[in-house]
Design a protein around this motif. Structure first.
Motif, PDB file in Angstrom:
ATOM      1  N   UNK A  21      50.378  79.667  68.839  1.00 41.53           N
ATOM      2  CA  UNK A  21      49.033  80.414  68.492  1.00 41.53           C
ATOM      3  C   UNK A  21      47.728  79.411  68.312  1.00 41.53           C
ATOM      4  N   UNK A  22      46.697  79.575  68.806  1.00 43.65           N
ATOM      5  CA  UNK A  22      45.756  78.883  68.518  1.00 43.65           C
ATOM      6  C   UNK A  22      45.344  78.256  67.177  1.00 43.65           C
ATOM      7  N   UNK A  23      44.924  77.302  66.803  1.00 42.28           N
ATOM      8  CA  UNK A  23      44.520  76.730  65.657  1.00 42.28           C
ATOM      9  C   UNK A  23      43.552  77.587  64.953  1.00 42.28           C
ATOM     10  N   UNK A  24      43.696  77.755  63.865  1.00 45.06           N
ATOM     11  CA  UNK A  24      42.726  78.444  62.801  1.00 45.06           C
ATOM     12  C   UNK A  24      42.255  77.865  61.633  1.00 45.06           C
ATOM     13  N   UNK A  25      41.190  78.279  61.142  1.00 39.07           N
ATOM     14  CA  UNK A  25      40.632  77.519  60.084  1.00 39.07           C
ATOM     15  C   UNK A  25      39.946  78.661  59.188  1.00 39.07           C
ATOM     16  N   UNK A  26      40.521  78.913  58.007  1.00 37.37           N
ATOM     17  CA  UNK A  26      39.970  80.087  57.398  1.00 37.37           C
ATOM     18  C   UNK A  26      40.148  81.221  57.910  1.00 37.37           C
ATOM     19  N   UNK A  27      41.222  81.453  58.524  1.00 33.11           N
ATOM     20  CA  UNK A  27      41.622  82.907  59.443  1.00 33.11           C
ATOM     21  C   UNK A  27      40.966  82.970  60.636  1.00 33.11           C
ATOM     22  N   UNK A  28      39.977  82.056  61.006  1.00 28.38           N
ATOM     23  CA  UNK A  28      39.138  82.095  62.247  1.00 28.38           C
ATOM     24  C   UNK A  28      39.588  81.195  63.276  1.00 28.38           C
ATOM     25  N   UNK A  29      39.593  81.347  64.569  1.00 34.44           N
ATOM     26  CA  UNK A  29      39.801  80.472  65.648  1.00 34.44           C
ATOM     27  C   UNK A  29      38.876  79.200  65.536  1.00 34.44           C
ATOM     28  N   UNK A  30      39.673  77.973  65.723  1.00 34.32           N
ATOM     29  CA  UNK A  30      38.781  76.913  65.318  1.00 34.32           C
ATOM     30  C   UNK A  30      38.745  76.255  66.842  1.00 34.32           C
ATOM     31  N   UNK A  32      36.951  72.595  68.484  1.00 33.57           N
ATOM     32  CA  UNK A  32      36.263  71.446  68.194  1.00 33.57           C
ATOM     33  C   UNK A  32      35.121  71.122  69.119  1.00 33.57           C
ATOM     34  N   UNK A  33      35.275  71.566  70.416  1.00 29.04           N
ATOM     35  CA  UNK A  33      34.395  71.282  71.471  1.00 29.04           C
ATOM     36  C   UNK A  33      34.010  72.549  72.378  1.00 29.04           C
ATOM     37  N   UNK A  34      32.944  72.666  72.914  1.00 29.33           N
ATOM     38  CA  UNK A  34      32.450  73.568  73.745  1.00 29.33           C
ATOM     39  C   UNK A  34      33.416  74.150  74.886  1.00 29.33           C
ATOM     40  N   UNK A  35      33.940  73.204  75.467  1.00 29.23           N
ATOM     41  CA  UNK A  35      35.085  73.256  76.369  1.00 29.23           C
ATOM     42  C   UNK A  35      36.213  73.945  75.943  1.00 29.23           C
ATOM     43  N   UNK A  36      36.480  73.963  74.770  1.00 31.63           N
ATOM     44  CA  UNK A  36      37.843  74.464  74.171  1.00 31.63           C
ATOM     45  C   UNK A  36      37.583  76.204  74.248  1.00 31.63           C
ATOM     46  N   UNK A  37      36.430  76.286  73.717  1.00 31.12           N
ATOM     47  CA  UNK A  37      36.089  77.868  73.505  1.00 31.12           C
ATOM     48  C   UNK A  37      36.022  78.318  74.902  1.00 31.12           C
ATOM     49  N   UNK A  38      35.237  77.565  75.912  1.00 30.25           N
ATOM     50  CA  UNK A  38      35.045  78.147  77.179  1.00 30.25           C
ATOM     51  C   UNK A  38      36.554  78.449  77.816  1.00 30.25           C
ATOM     52  N   UNK A  79      46.557  61.572  69.383  1.00 32.34           N
ATOM     53  CA  UNK A  79      45.706  62.491  70.148  1.00 32.34           C
ATOM     54  C   UNK A  79      46.076  63.959  70.855  1.00 32.34           C
ATOM     55  N   UNK A  80      46.780  64.546  70.016  1.00 32.25           N
ATOM     56  CA  UNK A  80      47.285  66.048  70.436  1.00 32.25           C
ATOM     57  C   UNK A  80      46.035  66.685  70.166  1.00 32.25           C
ATOM     58  N   UNK A  81      45.817  67.712  71.416  1.00 31.71           N
ATOM     59  CA  UNK A  81      44.858  68.676  71.289  1.00 31.71           C
ATOM     60  C   UNK A  81      45.455  69.829  71.876  1.00 31.71           C
ATOM     61  N   UNK A  82      45.570  70.882  70.989  1.00 31.31           N
ATOM     62  CA  UNK A  82      45.937  72.059  71.521  1.00 31.31           C
ATOM     63  C   UNK A  82      45.653  72.845  72.800  1.00 31.31           C
ATOM     64  N   UNK A  83      44.193  72.456  72.800  1.00 30.21           N
ATOM     65  CA  UNK A  83      43.446  73.269  73.897  1.00 30.21           C
ATOM     66  C   UNK A  83      43.339  72.288  75.165  1.00 30.21           C
ATOM     67  N   UNK A  84      44.161  71.080  75.150  1.00 31.06           N
ATOM     68  CA  UNK A  84      44.238  70.572  76.536  1.00 31.06           C
ATOM     69  C   UNK A  84      45.482  70.932  77.083  1.00 31.06           C
TER      70      UNK A  84
END
Length: 122
Positions: A21-30, A32-38, A79-84
């Motif tokens: 599952x994608x990372x969340x903060x306070x229940x919302x998708x989190x 860190x960078x625009x490319x992750x959201x894209x 340097x773990x990054x879920x979105x990578x």
């Protein structure tokens, strides 16, 4: 008030196991960078447009990417990054299903890296 989330997003997120599952903060998708959201948005858009047959097509690749990272020497790297991992799974999906070829992916990636392109056009 109507939620901005698409039905596909709600359905997909509800059925993702905790391990992928994608990372969340306070229940919302989190993100860190625009490319992750894209990359997240592109994956869901392709799913909504039925460009691949089932969510499992993507999910299985994501699981493989995460397990591959966990079994690599990089695991000790902080340097773990879920979105990578997500982006790697998406790239595999579009290549393996023939949506794009490797040359096209590399060309578009280079456009973003060199600043020739900073927006996504359809």
């Amino acid at each position: 008030m109507k939620s901005c989330k698409s039905q596909a997003e709600e359905s997909v997120l509800m059925n993702m196991s905790e391990e992928v599952a994608p990372p969340r903060k306070n229940g919302e998708l989190e993100f860190q960078e625009p490319w992750e959201r894209r990359s997240f948005g592109m994956t869901l858009a392709l799913y909504e447009e039925k460009k691949y047959s089932s969510w499992e097509d993507f999910r299985s690749r994501l699981i493989e990417e995460i397990k591959g990272w966990e079994n690599s020497e990089q695991k000790d790297d902080s340097d773990w990054n879920y979105y990578e991992r997500w982006l790697s799974a998406l790239e595999r999906l579009v290549l393996e299903t023939g949506m794009l070829n490797k040359r096209d992916v590399d060309a578009r990636t280079n456009e973003f890296l060199t600043g020739k392109r900073d927006e996504v056009f359809y």
